[in-house]
Design an enzyme around this catalytic site. Structure first.
Site, PDB file in Angstrom:
ATOM      1  N   GLN A 103       2.095  67.807  70.150  1.00 16.80           N
ATOM      2  CA  GLN A 103       1.666  68.586  68.985  1.00 16.80           C
ATOM      3  C   GLN A 103       1.042  67.667  67.940  1.00 16.80           C
ATOM      4  O   GLN A 103       0.519  68.130  66.941  1.00 16.80           O
ATOM      5  CB  GLN A 103       2.870  69.273  68.350  1.00 16.80           C
ATOM      6  N   ASN A 104       1.143  66.355  68.177  1.00 23.40           N
ATOM      7  CA  ASN A 104       0.609  65.400  67.200  1.00 23.40           C
ATOM      8  C   ASN A 104      -0.904  65.280  67.345  1.00 23.40           C
ATOM      9  O   ASN A 104      -1.432  65.364  68.452  1.00 23.40           O
ATOM     10  CB  ASN A 104       1.268  64.034  67.396  1.00 23.40           C
ATOM     11  N   ASP A 106      -2.543  62.560  66.194  1.00 18.56           N
ATOM     12  CA  ASP A 106      -2.834  61.166  65.847  1.00 18.56           C
ATOM     13  C   ASP A 106      -3.321  60.309  67.010  1.00 18.56           C
ATOM     14  O   ASP A 106      -3.686  59.152  66.805  1.00 18.56           O
ATOM     15  CB  ASP A 106      -1.588  60.526  65.215  1.00 18.56           C
ATOM     16  N   HIS A 121      -2.573  70.607  69.585  1.00 20.33           N
ATOM     17  CA  HIS A 121      -3.086  71.017  68.271  1.00 20.33           C
ATOM     18  C   HIS A 121      -4.336  70.250  67.859  1.00 20.33           C
ATOM     19  O   HIS A 121      -4.655  70.166  66.678  1.00 20.33           O
ATOM     20  CB  HIS A 121      -1.989  70.887  67.211  1.00 20.33           C
ATOM     21  N   GLY A 248      17.511  66.773  64.974  1.00 16.07           N
ATOM     22  CA  GLY A 248      18.199  67.951  64.456  1.00 16.07           C
ATOM     23  C   GLY A 248      18.147  69.130  65.403  1.00 16.07           C
ATOM     24  O   GLY A 248      18.039  68.961  66.621  1.00 16.07           O
ATOM     25  N   CYS A 264      14.184  59.204  68.310  1.00 16.81           N
ATOM     26  CA  CYS A 264      13.485  58.986  69.577  1.00 16.81           C
ATOM     27  C   CYS A 264      12.970  57.555  69.743  1.00 16.81           C
ATOM     28  O   CYS A 264      12.911  57.055  70.861  1.00 16.81           O
ATOM     29  CB  CYS A 264      12.410  60.033  69.844  1.00 16.81           C
TER      30      CYS A 264
END
Ligand SMILES: [Zn+2]
Length: 276
Positions: A103-104, A106, A121, A248, A264
């Site tokens: 989903q990054n 970068d 994305h 989380g 991670c």
């Protein structure tokens, strides 16, 4: 559970799956200095990102986006892959990871050498013309922005996950918005904004990957975006094992066979040192 034990459990899970699909999110990149949108409970911890419709409809919203992006892009562009990216690339080389859906925006997985990556994305290093479809390099747009907009008086701003910066009420009166060099049309970073939709071809490609996988590992994401959650849900419907490594809660907690609560970069870093 100790970090050591977490790394072992994660590796055993990976070893037990023949074709493993990995789904990653912002938690993978925080170790590279790119901040996260959501807290451990999956709630927004900073103001939500720009919405797709606002960008399309409002010139003011676009100018605001480009101004913030001009400030934030240099640090974003210089971000380097961290241990999470490097170890995942190593696991792919060993045949333990089939593909990564991220989903990054970068491109840090690719910079770390990961071969099979789908940018769910989009990618922030490219810009797309909404009128003629022309793709240009974000770095070239940055040169144009810096030539046409002097922002040196803005000293204090905070870097945001999607490569822009957060500043209060910027003065947009003289700000110049970039346009397509080919047709003069409206430019948009080649990413899926909040409220926008994943292109059909990418969506199909990711669903095909789920269909051909024997297991899914979710790393560094709470799966709050429906585009990624639905992939995990599809995997669950197929009955393949699903694990997550995240700090989380995730939206798919009920669907997980193994849930590792951890950082991670730390856990994957340790896994790399022990097993690669
Ligand atoms: Zn154009």
């Amino acid at each position: 559970m100790s970090c050591d034990r977490q790394a072992e459990e994660l590796f055993f899970f990976m070893e037990g799956v023949k074709r493993l699909l990995v789904i990653t999110g912002a938690g993978c990149s925080t170790g590279s200095g790119i901040s996260d949108y959501r807290d451990a409970k999956g709630s927004w911890k900073i103001a939500p990102p720009i919405e797709h419709q606002d960008f399309l409809r409002s010139e003011k919203a676009r100018k605001r986006y480009w101004l913030r992006s001009q400030l934030g892009f240099p640090s974003f562009r210089n971000a380097k892959p961290n241990q999470a990216h490097v170890v995942l690339a190593g696991l792919e080389e060993k045949g333990l990871v089939e593909a990564v859906v991220t989903q990054n925006v970068d491109r840090l997985h690719q910079k770390a050498g990961q071969q099979k990556v789908i940018d769910l994305h989009g990618r922030l290093d490219q810009v797309r013309c909404l009128d003629c479809g022309q793709i240009s390099l974000r770095a070239e747009i940055q040169d144009w922005l810096e030539l046409n907009n002097d922002l040196t008086q803005i000293q204090s701003f905070e870097l945001r996950p999607d490569g822009d910066a957060s500043i209060d009420d910027p003065d947009l009166s003289s700000f110049q918005e970039p346009n397509c060099v080919k047709c003069g049309g409206t430019l948009q970073p080649d990413v899926v904004f909040f409220g926008g939709s994943v292109p059909q071809v990418i969506s199909q490609e990711t669903q095909d990957l789920v269909d051909s996988s024997d297991g899914v590992l979710v790393i560094g994401t709470s799966l709050m975006a429906f585009s990624s959650f639905r992939l995990v849900r599809k995997a669950h419907q197929r009955g393949v094992p699903i694990a997550s490594l995240n700090l989380g809660v995730t939206r798919a907690d009920d669907l997980l066979d193994k849930k590792i609560v951890g950082d991670c970069v730390q856990v994957l870093g340790l896994l790399g040192r022990k097993f690669l």
